[in-house]
Every structure is written in structure tokens, then in C-alpha cells.
Design an enzyme around this catalytic site. Structure first.
Site, PDB file in Angstrom:
ATOM      1  N   LYS A  22      21.196  69.779   8.004  1.00  0.00           N
ATOM      2  CA  LYS A  22      20.222  70.727   8.560  1.00  0.00           C
ATOM      3  C   LYS A  22      19.747  71.720   7.488  1.00  0.00           C
ATOM      4  CE  LYS A  22      21.618  73.739  11.929  1.00  0.00           C
ATOM      5  NZ  LYS A  22      21.160  75.107  11.672  1.00  0.00           N
ATOM      6  N   GLY A  94      17.853  80.580  12.944  1.00  0.00           N
ATOM      7  CA  GLY A  94      17.978  81.695  11.995  1.00  0.00           C
ATOM      8  C   GLY A  94      17.520  81.303  10.609  1.00  0.00           C
ATOM      9  N   ARG A 122      20.191  88.586  16.611  1.00  0.00           N
ATOM     10  CA  ARG A 122      20.815  88.459  15.279  1.00  0.00           C
ATOM     11  C   ARG A 122      20.161  89.388  14.258  1.00  0.00           C
ATOM     12  NH1 ARG A 122      21.675  82.309  13.922  1.00  0.00           N
ATOM     13  NH2 ARG A 122      23.013  83.249  12.343  1.00  0.00           N
ATOM     14  N   GLN A 171      21.248  82.267   3.334  1.00  0.00           N
ATOM     15  CA  GLN A 171      19.917  82.470   3.925  1.00  0.00           C
ATOM     16  C   GLN A 171      19.208  83.620   3.220  1.00  0.00           C
ATOM     17  OE1 GLN A 171      20.516  82.947   8.142  1.00  0.00           O
ATOM     18  NE2 GLN A 171      20.790  80.762   8.464  1.00  0.00           N
ATOM     19  N   ASP A 321      30.352  77.629   8.946  1.00  0.00           N
ATOM     20  CA  ASP A 321      29.938  76.991  10.205  1.00  0.00           C
ATOM     21  C   ASP A 321      31.040  76.112  10.796  1.00  0.00           C
ATOM     22  OD1 ASP A 321      27.491  78.233  10.052  1.00  0.00           O
ATOM     23  OD2 ASP A 321      26.527  76.561   9.018  1.00  0.00           O
ATOM     24  N   LYS A 348      26.621  85.042  14.384  1.00  0.00           N
ATOM     25  CA  LYS A 348      26.073  83.682  14.408  1.00  0.00           C
ATOM     26  C   LYS A 348      25.372  83.472  15.752  1.00  0.00           C
ATOM     27  CE  LYS A 348      27.279  82.672  10.310  1.00  0.00           C
ATOM     28  NZ  LYS A 348      26.244  82.508   9.309  1.00  0.00           N
TER      29      LYS A 348
HETATM   30  C1  S3P Z   1      22.768  78.610   6.323  1.00  0.00           C
HETATM   31  C2  S3P Z   1      23.634  79.544   5.841  1.00  0.00           C
HETATM   32  C3  S3P Z   1      24.695  80.131   6.667  1.00  0.00           C
HETATM   33  C4  S3P Z   1      25.034  79.238   7.840  1.00  0.00           C
HETATM   34  C5  S3P Z   1      23.805  78.788   8.582  1.00  0.00           C
HETATM   35  C6  S3P Z   1      22.882  78.023   7.665  1.00  0.00           C
HETATM   36  C7  S3P Z   1      21.683  78.143   5.450  1.00  0.00           C
HETATM   37  O1  S3P Z   1      24.250  81.372   7.168  1.00  0.00           O
HETATM   38  O2  S3P Z   1      25.907  79.901   8.718  1.00  0.00           O
HETATM   39  O3  S3P Z   1      24.171  77.969   9.659  1.00  0.00           O
HETATM   40  O4  S3P Z   1      21.026  77.143   5.762  1.00  0.00           O
HETATM   41  O5  S3P Z   1      21.477  78.769   4.399  1.00  0.00           O
HETATM   42  P1  S3P Z   1      24.362  82.729   6.307  1.00  0.00           P
HETATM   43  O6  S3P Z   1      23.484  82.578   5.151  1.00  0.00           O
HETATM   44  O7  S3P Z   1      23.892  83.799   7.224  1.00  0.00           O
HETATM   45  O8  S3P Z   1      25.811  82.863   5.952  1.00  0.00           O
END
Ligand code: S3P
Length: 439
Positions: A22, A94, A122, A171, A321, A348
Site C-alpha cells: 500500500k 492518511g 487524526r 508520511q 502497523d 492511527k
Molecule cells: C505510512 C507510514 C506510517 C504507517 C502508515 C503508512 C506511509 O505512518 O503507519 O500506515 O505510507 O508512509 P506514519 O508516517 O504516521 O508513522
């Protein structure tokens, strides 16, 4: 809302595949959209989250054609996105919202981004703050000191910044780097704790001038991104995690998961389960066909008796995750497991500290939260067996799938209130699970 009942236990054995990763899929879409040329993205996973990014890009003028199991994206270049006709709804994704903010920060139009009921809760200041430092104009919903969706972002002429991440978040890092593509001057992101590096790998594959020095990522915006033509997305280790854990805790189980992403920033679950004495073998695929040089391979897991371990704070981003399902594994282990500094779980898709403490306690687990100042640890004293119970998904895909795994190995019947949320990342989860039933 149909409750899901797990009553019949079986010994899961067999070979499976899980959907494409994903996190990589979001990046492949977003970066292809602002690159020159057409990109064919192979093994593309279609679920609620990837659809959110796909639909957002279509609204921004990007031509995307789905084909079976792959899609093609017609890149528009970094300044080629167009003003959407109406607000863009990102559902509960998110990653879509935060990364898209990075991309929109440097566009010369205004966009309103609205979210689903879980994402509306969030925190967004973590991305808004650095993007504002770069010059973006952002208006968000304020509650106390924190900001939430909906968000209106008006693109601007950006300047590169040097930013030390206050929370370990891929992220946030990615949003800053994507904004950095259209900024004047270098953008530098400093990570105290390393997080997944899919954005860095993908940007390199598209020819960006990006270098990694120790804990700094430096992006020089001069170069136009060019599509490598084709991107292959390996299987999602976060989806594989449910089957890795199931095989590790279900007596007699043996599961092989084929073609899974083994990015070093994502395989924390493997290291931890191995420390817990799980029998896991990795078979790396030598010739990387991913173009973004993402390592991948097969994961073979055999049942074995687990023992407790300590998961330290530096490991958390590499298994963030997977914590819900690792808590299930810890409940079945002998001895104590401590998950250190897991506070990020509170923000989350659901509050995953509450959801797991509540569900696992109902199943007979010995699980508690230990607070030290701002830090929250989870301590689980393994009980080696769990019992069927009334469980709740809290609308969170990973809580739902973790509870299905726990219920599969527990004694007696469990009922989960609603598992439709698994469509967020793994619509074929139950079919994959059923395919492991011994014939
Ligand atoms: C993700 C980073 C993680 C993860 C999310 C996907 C990403 O979040 O928990 O499911 O695709 O960069 P955070 O960056 O908030 O830790």
C-alpha cells in the site's frame, strides 16, 4: 454492519500471495503523476486507500487507466496538475492526505481536502507545520493546539528547508520531500529514528537528485522527474503480517507468502518474531524487478512455541502497523513482552492501544499500558492461550484482521462486530485465509 463469527479452527497450511504494498502504491501513483511520461504500475493493489489517491489524482487532471492488476498513469510534470472542480475527498487514507498536501503545497491553485470520519480525528499539524515553513498556505480545522481535516491548501512559491522530524513519521518525511520537488533550493529532512524509505527509493528511480547521508535526506529540486516506464509493486508485508503471525502461533501451521516487500525499514516484525523463536525463513528474490530497487521475496513460517521479548523504541517505525498483530503473538508466547514507546498507536485509524487492550483482555490476555512521563509502553505477560469473546474492530482494518487471527487460534467462538473496514487495505483477506484451510 454484519458481525463476523469465528468458531471453527483449522490448521492453516499452504502458499499465498498478498496485495501489492500500500505504501509503495501511493508513492508510485503520486510520483508518476508529476513525472514526465507514462508509467505502468504492475501488481497495483485496489482497495479503499489506493482508490483514494487514484481518485484524487484524477480530480487533479491526471489520466489513469486501470487494466487487470495494473494501471497506467500519464504523468503531467511537476507543474502540470490542474485545479480540481470540487473538494477532493480522501476517505480515511492518511497517507493520501499527508502526501498529497506535500504535492499540492507548490501548485499555483487552491484545493480543499475533506476526509472520512476516522481520518477527521487524526492530527495534521505534523505536516502542516513544515509545509508552512516552506511557504504553503494552509487552513485546517483547529481543536486545541492540534489541526485536523478538512484542510484548504493554497499552493505557493516554496523554499527548501532543513527540518528535523519531531515524530518518526514516513508520511511527514514524504510530504516534505514531495513539496521539496517544486521548492527553490535544497530540502533536507533529518530523522532521529529511521522510517520506511519508499519515497526516497521511488524518487531516485524517477531521476530525482536525492542523497542520503547518515540520518539526513537531501533533495535538490533542479531535475525533472522522468518515468522509468514500469514500476512493479511487491506484496505488502503489513498484510502478510497477519499470516506470518497466524503461522507462528497456530499449532501445526506452515504458510509461505510469496513475493513480499522486504524493505529493511519494514521487516521489524520478522526480527521481533525471530527473537521470539518463531521459525521464519526469508528467500530473497535476487533480480529486483521493482525499478525502485525495493527488495522482496518469499516468507516461509512454521509454527513454533514463542517466548517473550523486548521491542525497543528504535524498532517501532519498522513495525508500527504490525503492532496490533504482534500483540496477539505476544499473548500466545511464554513470558513477558514489552513494546516500548508505542504512543503513536493512539493516532492511527483507531486508538490502537485502547482497541487492543480491550479486545485482548476480553480474550483473557494479560495486557497493560505502562506510562512513564509522556512515554507509553505495552506490557504483555503471555498466557499461551486465548478464549473466544465479543470483539470490536473500531472501524480499523488492522485491529479487525488481528482479531480474526487471534480468534482463529483461540479456544471457543469469537464474534467481531464489523470487519468491513478490512477493505481499506486487504479486500481479499478472508478469501486468502480460507484458501489455507486443509482440504
Ligand atoms: C505510512 C507510514 C506510517 C504507517 C502508515 C503508512 C506511509 O505512518 O503507519 O500506515 O505510507 O508512509 P506514519 O508516517 O504516521 O508513522
Amino acid at each position: 454492519m454484519t458481525p463476523f463469527v469465528v468458531k471453527k479452527r483449522f490448521i492453516p497450511r499452504g502458499k499465498i500471495k498478498v496485495p501489492g504494498d500500500k505504501a509503495i502504491a501511493h508513492r508510485a501513483l503520486l510520483i508518476s503523476a508529476v513525472a514526465g511520461g507514462v508509467t505502468v504500475i504492475k501488481n497495483f493493489p485496489l482497495h479503499d486507500d489506493s482508490k483514494a489517491t487514484l481518485n484524487a489524482l484524477v480530480a487533479l487532471g491526471v489520466k489513469i487507466s486501470p487494466m487487470s492488476n495494473q494501471i497506467s498513469v500519464c504523468g503531467r510534470g511537476i507543474h502540470g496538475l490542474i485545479k480540481p472542480r470540487k473538494p477532493i475527498f480522501v476517505n480515511n487514507s492518511g497517507t493520501t492526505l499527508r502526501l498529497l498536501l506535500g504535492l499540492l503545497a507548490g501548485q499555483d491553485f487552491k484545493t480543499k481536502l475533506t476526509a472520512g470520519k476516522y481520518l477527521n480525528l487524526r492530527p495534521m499539524s505534523r505536516v502542516n507545520i513544515p509545509l508552512r515553513l516552506m511557504g504553503a498556505r494552509i487552513i485546517a480545522q483547529n481543536k486545541g493546539l492540534q489541526e485536523y481535516p478538512p484542510i484548504i491548501i493554497s499552493g505557493n512559491k516554496l523554499k527548501g528547508i532543513s527540518y528535523s522530524l519531531p515524530v518518526a513519521s514516513a508520511q511527514v518525511k514524504s510530504a516534505i520531500l514531495l513539496a521539496g520537488l517544486s521548492a527553490k533550493g535544497k530540502t533536507r529532512v533529518i530523522e532521529k529514528v529511521a522510517t520506511r524509505d519508499h519515497t526516497e527509493r521511488m524518487l531516485k528511480a524517477y531521476g530525482a537528485d536525492i542523497t542520503i547521508r547518515k540520518n539526513s535526506i537531501i533533495l535538490n529540486p533542479g531535475k525533472n522527474l522522468v518515468s522509468p516506464g514500469e514500476i512493479y509493486i511487491p506484496g505488502d508485508i503489513s498484510s502478510a503480517a497477519f499470516f506470518i503471525t497466524l503461522a507462528a502461533i497456530a499449532p501445526g501451521a506452515k504458510i509461505t507468502i510469496c513475493g513480499v516487500s522486504l524493505n529493511p525499514g519494514r521487516i521489524g516484525i520478522i526480527h521481533v518474531l525471530k527473537r521470539m523463536r518463531a521459525k521464519i525463513k526469508l528467500e530473497y528474490t535476487k533480480k529486483s524487478k521493482t525499478k525502485s530497487k525495493e527488495p522482496f521475496g518469499n516468507i516461509i513460517v512454521n509454527y513454533s512455541k514463542l517466548k517473550g521479548t523486548v521491542v525497543n523504541s528504535l524498532e517501532i517505525p519498522s513495525l508500527i502497523d504490525e503492532l496490533p498483530v504482534l500483540m496477539v503473538a505476544a499473548s500466545f508466547a511464554q513470558g513477558k513482552t514489552i513494546f516500548k514507546a508505542v504512543g503513536e498507536l493512539r493516532v492511527k485509524e483507531a486508538d490502537r492501544i485502547n482497541s487492543n487492550v480491550m479486545n485482548l483482555s476480553r480474550m483473557g490476555a494479560d495486557i497493560r499500558v505502562v506510562k512513564t512521563g509522556n512515554r507509553e509502553d505495552i506490557v504483555i505477560n503471555g498466557v499461551c492461550a486465548l478464549y473466544g469473546a465479543e470483539l470490536k474492530s473500531f472501524g480499523d482494518h488492522r485491529t479487525a484482521m488481528s482479531m480474526v487471527v487471534a480468534a482463529m487460534v483461540a479456544q471457543g467462538q469469537s464474534r467481531i462486530d464489523d470487519i468491513s473496514c478490512i477493505n481499506k487495505s486487504f479486500p481479499g483477506f478472508l478469501a486468502t485465509l480460507n484458501s489455507l484451510m486443509k482440504r
